[in-house]
Design an enzyme around this catalytic site. Structure first.
Site, short mmCIF file in Angstrom:
data_model
loop_
_atom_site.label_atom_id
_atom_site.label_comp_id
_atom_site.label_asym_id
_atom_site.label_seq_id
_atom_site.Cartn_x
_atom_site.Cartn_y
_atom_site.Cartn_z
CE LYS A 100 -12.05 -0.42 -9.28
NZ LYS A 100 -11.03 -1.08 -8.49
CG ASN A 147 -23.08 1.41 -3.16
OD1 ASN A 147 -23.42 1.00 -4.27
ND2 ASN A 147 -22.79 2.67 -2.92
CB ALA A 159 -3.85 -0.74 -4.31
CE1 TYR A 205 -13.14 3.43 -8.37
CE2 TYR A 205 -15.39 2.88 -9.01
CZ TYR A 205 -14.28 2.66 -8.22
OH TYR A 205 -14.31 1.65 -7.27
CG ASP A 253 -2.12 0.82 1.13
OD1 ASP A 253 -3.22 0.24 1.16
OD2 ASP A 253 -2.01 2.07 1.01
P1 NAD Z 1 -9.69 2.58 0.27
O1 NAD Z 1 -9.32 3.93 -0.24
O2 NAD Z 1 -9.97 2.43 1.73
O3 NAD Z 1 -8.56 1.52 -0.13
C1 NAD Z 1 -7.71 1.70 -1.22
C2 NAD Z 1 -6.27 1.46 -0.76
O4 NAD Z 1 -5.39 1.54 -1.88
C3 NAD Z 1 -5.78 2.51 0.26
O5 NAD Z 1 -5.20 1.87 1.36
C4 NAD Z 1 -4.75 3.34 -0.53
O6 NAD Z 1 -3.74 3.87 0.32
C5 NAD Z 1 -4.24 2.30 -1.51
N1 NAD Z 1 -3.71 2.88 -2.76
C6 NAD Z 1 -4.29 3.81 -3.56
N2 NAD Z 1 -3.51 4.06 -4.63
C7 NAD Z 1 -2.41 3.26 -4.52
C8 NAD Z 1 -1.23 3.08 -5.30
N3 NAD Z 1 -1.01 3.79 -6.43
N4 NAD Z 1 -0.29 2.19 -4.88
C9 NAD Z 1 -0.47 1.49 -3.72
N5 NAD Z 1 -1.56 1.64 -2.93
C10 NAD Z 1 -2.52 2.51 -3.32
O7 NAD Z 1 -10.94 2.07 -0.60
P2 NAD Z 1 -11.88 0.81 -0.48
O8 NAD Z 1 -13.27 1.30 -0.41
O9 NAD Z 1 -11.38 -0.12 0.55
O10 NAD Z 1 -11.69 0.15 -1.92
C11 NAD Z 1 -10.87 -1.01 -2.13
C12 NAD Z 1 -11.08 -1.50 -3.56
O11 NAD Z 1 -12.44 -1.93 -3.74
C13 NAD Z 1 -10.83 -0.46 -4.64
O12 NAD Z 1 -10.19 -1.08 -5.74
C14 NAD Z 1 -12.21 0.02 -5.01
O13 NAD Z 1 -12.26 0.51 -6.33
C15 NAD Z 1 -12.99 -1.29 -4.88
N6 NAD Z 1 -14.44 -1.09 -4.70
C16 NAD Z 1 -14.90 -0.49 -3.57
C17 NAD Z 1 -16.29 -0.34 -3.40
C18 NAD Z 1 -16.86 0.30 -2.16
O14 NAD Z 1 -18.09 0.33 -2.03
N7 NAD Z 1 -16.07 0.80 -1.23
C19 NAD Z 1 -17.18 -0.77 -4.41
C20 NAD Z 1 -16.65 -1.36 -5.55
C21 NAD Z 1 -15.27 -1.55 -5.68
#
Ligand code: NAD
Length: 309
Positions: A147, A172, A75, A143, A32
């Site tokens: 994906k 979500n 990430a 975004y 991360d």
């Molecule tokens: P989050 O922001 O809490 O987690 C993302 C993590 O990625 C963070 O810890 C951040 O520091 C790290 N990160 C970002 N860019 C980076 C890089 N260039 N190199 C290394 N680390 C990096 O978000 P989340 O809600 O936990 O989302 C996690 C994943 O799930 C994401 O891929 C997101 O697109 C996907 N997602 C989330 C949801 C939701 O409802 N939260 C829905 C669909 C998909």
């Protein structure tokens, strides 16, 4: 037992996934860049690599040292608004970062690649609700475009380099550790506002719907994804919950909670829910948490944190 590298494991969902893998007896490392993630979210038993998806050098260090067999990719730059304002930055992190990671995986003979994709941001305003995986992909924002693009690259790498892949398209996701200051985590935002004695803002009529799936159920889907045949799976409850109904869940926990209405946000998807029948059939996965139980657990977690701080 497998060696699993979880990217984004300092973030909201990735940290729950890392925990679930450790509990199941796997050896886990977290990669991360801590841009939105927090060190305190990383399970103590996991090895931590402070690395960036866009930096080949830092990825190489993590892969050479840890030698992962399975890569779980969480990430990402997760702000839809930022992807609209800064599409180049979004593509750099989410598309080029993803390709960088896939290339390193191919060179280090990773056996399986699990990807956290999205349902709602790919399907947009879908003709069928709940939407199955074969819904036309028409991402309304960069975004979702990123994906979709990475999903295509994963399929290419799977064929070209012979590793297995599982794509999980989330609804979500909500639960403990979600950032209440972000734009997307409406559950976390309502929880924090309720605890702080502030009113909740509902944009538009509040009749817009989402499919809220609890993060522990999502972590279980990632566990199932270690074993099953490769494929693309929706991970959601199939239930549509309106923002008004969500507010009512919080009102039941705090009768003093008030609501403020604001203009509808332009371009917002009106209805969204995912059909997870395929995940049920092939992964043996289904959500265990109903919304009321998940909200109560999440609310309790935020309240405990606010008392401590
Ligand atoms: P989050 O922001 O809490 O987690 C993302 C993590 O990625 C963070 O810890 C951040 O520091 C790290 N990160 C970002 N860019 C980076 C890089 N260039 N190199 C290394 N680390 C990096 O978000 P989340 O809600 O936990 O989302 C996690 C994943 O799930 C994401 O891929 C997101 O697109 C996907 N997602 C989330 C949801 C939701 O409802 N939260 C829905 C669909 C998909």
């Amino acid at each position: 037992m497998s060696k699993i590298l979880v990217t984004g494991g300092a973030g909201f969902i990735g940290s729950h996934v890392a925990e679930a893998y450790l509990e199941a007896g796997h050896q886990v490392a977290v990669l991360d860049n801590l841009s939105t993630g927090k060190k305190e979210n990383i399970p103590a038993e996991a090895t931590f690599y402070h690395a960036d998806l866009t930096s080949r050098k830092t990825l190489e260090t993590a892969f050479s040292e840890f030698k992962p067999e399975i890569l779980n990719h969480h990430a990402a730059q997760i702000s839809v608004n930022r992807s609209v304002r800064e599409p180049y930055f979004d593509a750099e992190q989410n598309i080029l970062g993803g390709i960088n990671l896939l290339q390193v995986c191919a060179e280090h003979e990773v056996r399986r690649f699990i990807f956290a994709s999205t349902g709602g941001a790919l399907y947009g305003d879908a003709p069928k609700i709940p939407s199955p995986e074969n819904t036309q992909v028409v991402p309304p924002a960069p975004y979702g475009i990123a994906k979709a693009c990475v999903e295509h690259y994963i399929r290419f790498f799977t064929t070209e380099h012979g590793f297995e892949s599982v794509i999980l398209r989330y609804a979500n996701v909500y639960g403990p550790r979600q950032d209440p200051h972000g734009e997307a985590g409406v559950v976390a935002i309502f929880a924090m506002r309720s605890i702080a004695g502030e009113s909740c803002v509902i944009y538009g009529t509040g009749d817009q719907t989402r499919d809220f799936v609890y993060v522990k159920d999502v972590a279980r889907a990632n566990l199932a994804a270690l074993e099953v045949k490769q494929g693309t799976y929706n991970v959601g409850t199939g239930n549509e919950t309106s923002i008004n109904a969500l507010f009512a869940e919080f009102k039941a926990l705090n009768d003093m909670l008030e609501v403020t209405n604001d203009d509808a946000r332009p371009g917002e998807v009106f209805r969204s829910a995912l059909d997870a029948t395929r995940a049920h059939k092939d992964l043996g996965w289904e959500p265990k948490y109903d919304l009321t139980t998940g909200i109560r657990e999440t609310y309790g977690w935020f309240r405990e944190r606010s008392v401590q701080s």
